[in-house]
Design a protein around this motif. Structure first.
Motif, PDB file in Angstrom:
ATOM      1  N   TYR A  49      47.044  32.237  49.097  1.00 48.42           N
ATOM      2  CA  TYR A  49      47.223  32.773  47.743  1.00 48.42           C
ATOM      3  C   TYR A  49      47.819  34.185  47.794  1.00 48.42           C
ATOM      4  CZ  TYR A  49      45.946  34.242  42.995  1.00 48.42           C
ATOM      5  OH  TYR A  49      45.980  34.712  41.710  1.00 48.42           O
TER       6      TYR A  49
ATOM      7  N   ILE B  23      34.717  24.604  49.787  1.00 49.32           N
ATOM      8  CA  ILE B  23      34.452  24.453  48.354  1.00 49.32           C
ATOM      9  C   ILE B  23      34.051  23.010  48.083  1.00 49.32           C
ATOM     10  CG2 ILE B  23      35.484  24.462  46.057  1.00 49.32           C
ATOM     11  CD1 ILE B  23      37.223  26.769  46.930  1.00 49.32           C
TER      12      ILE B  23
ATOM     13  N   ARG C 112      43.395  28.096  47.356  1.00 52.44           N
ATOM     14  CA  ARG C 112      42.192  28.880  47.038  1.00 52.44           C
ATOM     15  C   ARG C 112      42.581  30.260  46.535  1.00 52.44           C
ATOM     16  NH1 ARG C 112      36.977  28.073  50.711  1.00 52.44           N
ATOM     17  NH2 ARG C 112      36.551  30.024  49.639  1.00 52.44           N
ATOM     18  N   GLU C 113      42.003  30.616  45.384  1.00 56.48           N
ATOM     19  CA  GLU C 113      42.352  31.897  44.780  1.00 56.48           C
ATOM     20  C   GLU C 113      41.931  33.077  45.646  1.00 56.48           C
ATOM     21  OE1 GLU C 113      41.233  29.335  43.170  1.00 56.48           O
ATOM     22  OE2 GLU C 113      42.417  29.013  41.354  1.00 56.48           O
ATOM     23  N   ASP C 114      40.938  32.870  46.533  1.00 57.62           N
ATOM     24  CA  ASP C 114      40.475  33.960  47.389  1.00 57.62           C
ATOM     25  C   ASP C 114      40.950  33.803  48.826  1.00 57.62           C
ATOM     26  OD1 ASP C 114      39.009  31.700  47.965  1.00 57.62           O
ATOM     27  OD2 ASP C 114      37.103  32.758  48.228  1.00 57.62           O
ATOM     28  N   GLY C 115      41.904  32.892  49.064  1.00 55.83           N
ATOM     29  CA  GLY C 115      42.327  32.593  50.420  1.00 55.83           C
ATOM     30  C   GLY C 115      43.616  33.290  50.830  1.00 55.83           C
TER      31      GLY C 115
ATOM     32  N   SER D 288      46.309  22.180  46.298  1.00 52.56           N
ATOM     33  CA  SER D 288      45.657  23.311  45.631  1.00 52.56           C
ATOM     34  C   SER D 288      45.605  24.494  46.591  1.00 52.56           C
ATOM     35  CB  SER D 288      44.237  22.943  45.162  1.00 52.56           C
ATOM     36  OG  SER D 288      43.402  22.660  46.275  1.00 52.56           O
TER      37      SER D 288
ATOM     38  N   PRO E 110      34.472  22.250  42.749  1.00 55.82           N
ATOM     39  CA  PRO E 110      35.649  22.974  42.254  1.00 55.82           C
ATOM     40  C   PRO E 110      35.510  23.417  40.809  1.00 55.82           C
ATOM     41  CG  PRO E 110      36.084  20.620  42.280  1.00 55.82           C
ATOM     42  CD  PRO E 110      34.741  20.812  42.932  1.00 55.82           C
TER      43      PRO E 110
ATOM     44  N   THR F  32      44.426  22.932  50.230  1.00 59.53           N
ATOM     45  CA  THR F  32      44.173  21.508  50.417  1.00 59.53           C
ATOM     46  C   THR F  32      45.532  20.828  50.435  1.00 59.53           C
ATOM     47  OG1 THR F  32      43.932  21.171  48.030  1.00 59.53           O
ATOM     48  CG2 THR F  32      41.924  21.536  49.293  1.00 59.53           C
TER      49      THR F  32
ATOM     50  N   GLY G  33      43.564  28.296  53.741  1.00 62.04           N
ATOM     51  CA  GLY G  33      43.056  28.195  52.375  1.00 62.04           C
ATOM     52  C   GLY G  33      43.848  27.316  51.443  1.00 62.04           C
TER      53      GLY G  33
ATOM     54  N   THR H 196      42.746  25.877  40.131  1.00 64.16           N
ATOM     55  CA  THR H 196      41.970  24.649  39.930  1.00 64.16           C
ATOM     56  C   THR H 196      41.006  24.755  38.756  1.00 64.16           C
ATOM     57  OG1 THR H 196      42.110  24.130  42.294  1.00 64.16           O
ATOM     58  CG2 THR H 196      40.383  23.019  41.033  1.00 64.16           C
TER      59      THR H 196
END
Length: 531
Positions: free
Chosen positions: A126, A189, A120-123, A118, A192, A106, A104, A498
């Motif tokens: 994180y 995604i 991912r807030e749900d990955g 970046s 974004p 980039t 999750g 992001t």
């Protein structure tokens, strides 16, 4: 010849003999098939490999010869056609499915490994505390230093539910930690950010056209236009730097903004099976909301399909720079062993038979590109800015001053105080920028000294170089507005993700987005005056 090479050679010759035997067993067609030029050429290839293995001065592995032959046959094709290994095909299948199993993040290349752009807030990354600006230097027992980004990316991806132990360098604290991350299956995604500008224009940023892109654009329209209490006055679709993706996703996105029956795109191919003409179905989901599509030199392939279709239909203005010029469509052939081919199968065109690639330009790989209705200079493509970005020193400076930057105002960030601090930081890290003009004159001076030109000429050239370097150094302050925005964007993304970096920084301070929104506003005012 060693035993392994002998075994490889026996296996190869046995396979060739088996193919010939199977041809003869097919009956009366055998003689006809063997007389076919393609079979004769294949036989010559087998004999050539056998001769090299037997007589060549050095021992060359059979696999290496076959690999060279596979790659060589694509040299006469365009640059988008190639032999594709199994791992690359698997990654393409992920793009086709719109899902992947990974950690999750980039990433981009860094001399120490992989720089996290970046999270991912749900990955899964994180959840263990990875932040933008961190550097992944090791995955399991593999050092990522010096590896290509494609190789490193394959190491981070894997089966859903499997673990990967990564070593992370934190620039802010100057320490390295190791964490175990469990890979998860996540949807890609594509959008974004989607939201309203200060002028109440709907802004949608689209990163690519892989599977699911059109659904995410549709969701943004549903949320911020159809079901929103505040109705936007216009729409800005940002395709800058979007390299494209799936042909189907391109015409599905264009279809969202066109009325039933309007021409989207057609394809011209050698095979009639690959020739199609696609028109819009249904209705414009935005009810003909005034629209701008932002493009640049990095907008290619599917991005150009959307931009070209909407421009030719007089549905949207293009703002920015001329697009890349890739008017070609690729298809894939998969072999039983897992490898495959990526082949250019057609050229696409727009209404009024407008081709980006002319008939005889396929081998060039690029055509003329789409010309914007309104040209806007892309500051981020300025040579100084690109050199600064590629140094990753903006990220390092922002990391070291993260909290202070977030608490500062945009106007304060543009001040000489901040620019001086950044300049000192760049000097400490041995950042130097020399414009193409400076480099060219330095080369002229070098040649002049070698050719024993007069001292008067050398003095003039030396003064010219000093003046050019002075102009180069001034760019740091002339670009202060953009640099300030980038520092704030990096800091906000690291702290809040992001979405907030777009809503709290980019939308408010990006000059090109404000230009597009003001252009829509101006056109709306003109239209109102003429009513």
């Amino acid at each position: 010849m060693n035993p392994q090479s002998l075994a490889d050679r026996r296996d190869f010759i046995t396979s060739a003999i088996l193919i010939i035997v199977l041809v003869f067993l097919s009956g009366g067609m055998g003689a006809y098939v063997l007389s076919d030029p393609g079979i004769r050429d294949s036989n010559l290839l087998v004999k050539s490999i056998e001769a090299i293995q037997t007589a060549y001065i050095d021992e060359i592995p059979t696999e290496e010869l076959i690999e060279s032959a596979k790659n060589g046959m694509f040299e006469s094709l365009d640059r988008y056609s190639s032999y594709v290994k199994t791992d690359d095909l698997n990654r393409m299948e992920e793009e086709l499915s719109g899902e992947y199993a990974g950690i999750g993040v980039t990433i981009t290349w860094h001399e120490m490994g992989l720089l996290v752009m970046s999270v991912r807030e749900d990955g899964p990354s994180y959840k263990v505390g990875l932040l933008p600006g961190d550097i992944i230097i090791k995955a399991d027992t593999v050092s990522l230093t010096g590896l290509k980004i494609s190789e490193s990316g394959n190491i981070l991806r894997g089966e859903e539910g499997t673990d990967v132990q990564i070593a992370i360098y934190h620039p802010m604290s100057d320490d390295t930690i190791e964490v175990i991350i469990t890979r998860e299956k996540m949807s890609l995604i594509h959008v974004p950010y989607a939201g309203l500008t200060l002028d109440s224009m709907l802004y949608i940023r689209l990163w690519d056209f892989e599977a699911g892109a059109s659904d995410q654009v549709q969701a943004a329209i549903d949320s911020l236009f159809i079901n929103s209490q505040i109705k936007p006055q216009g729409l800005v679709l940002d395709l800058r730097g979007n390299p494209g993706g799936l042909f189907r996703e391109a015409y599905e996105v264009a279809n969202l903004f066109l009325e039933d029956g309007e021409f989207i795109v057609g394809t011209d191919a050698r095979s009639h099976w690959n020739e199609v003409e696609i028109r819009a179905e249904g209705e414009d989901k935005t009810n003909n909301l005034p629209m701008i599509v932002m493009v640049d030199r990095g907008s290619a392939s599917s991005s150009e399909i959307v931009a070209g279709a909407l421009q030719q239909a007089d549905r949207a203005f293009l703002v920015g720079d001329t697009t890349f010029g890739k008017g070609l469509v690729q298809g894939y052939v998969t072999f039983p062993g897992g490898d495959g081919l990526r082949l250019t199968i057609s050229r696409y065109y727009f209404n009024n038979n407008l081709f980006i690639n002319e008939f005889d330009s396929t081998l060039l790989g690029t055509g003329s590109g789409l010309i914007p209705d309104y040209y806007y200079h892309q500051i981020r493509r300025n040579d100084y800015i690109r050199t600064l970005e590629n140094s990753f020193l903006l990220q390092s400076f922002s990391d070291k001053n993260n909290e202070e930057i977030i608490n500062s105002t945009y106007e304060n960030m543009q001040s000489d105080t901040w620019m001086n601090r950044l300049e000192e930081f760049l000097i400490q890290n041995e950042f130097h920028y020399y414009s193409p003009t400076t480099l060219e004159v330095e080369q002229i001076l070098f040649d002049a000294k070698f050719e024993n030109y007069s001292n008067k000429t050398l003095i003039v050239l030396d003064k010219f170089i000093s003046q050019s370097i002075y102009i180069d150094n001034k760019l740091h302050y002339e670009m202060s507005d953009y640099i300030a925005m980038r520092l704030m964007q990096i800091a906000w993304q690291r702290e809040y993700g992001t979405f907030r970096s777009y809503s709290d920084v980019i939308i408010k301070y990006s000059g090109d987005i404000k230009y597009a929104a003001n252009l829509l506003k101006h056109n709306l005012e003109e239209a109102t005056e003429h009513e």
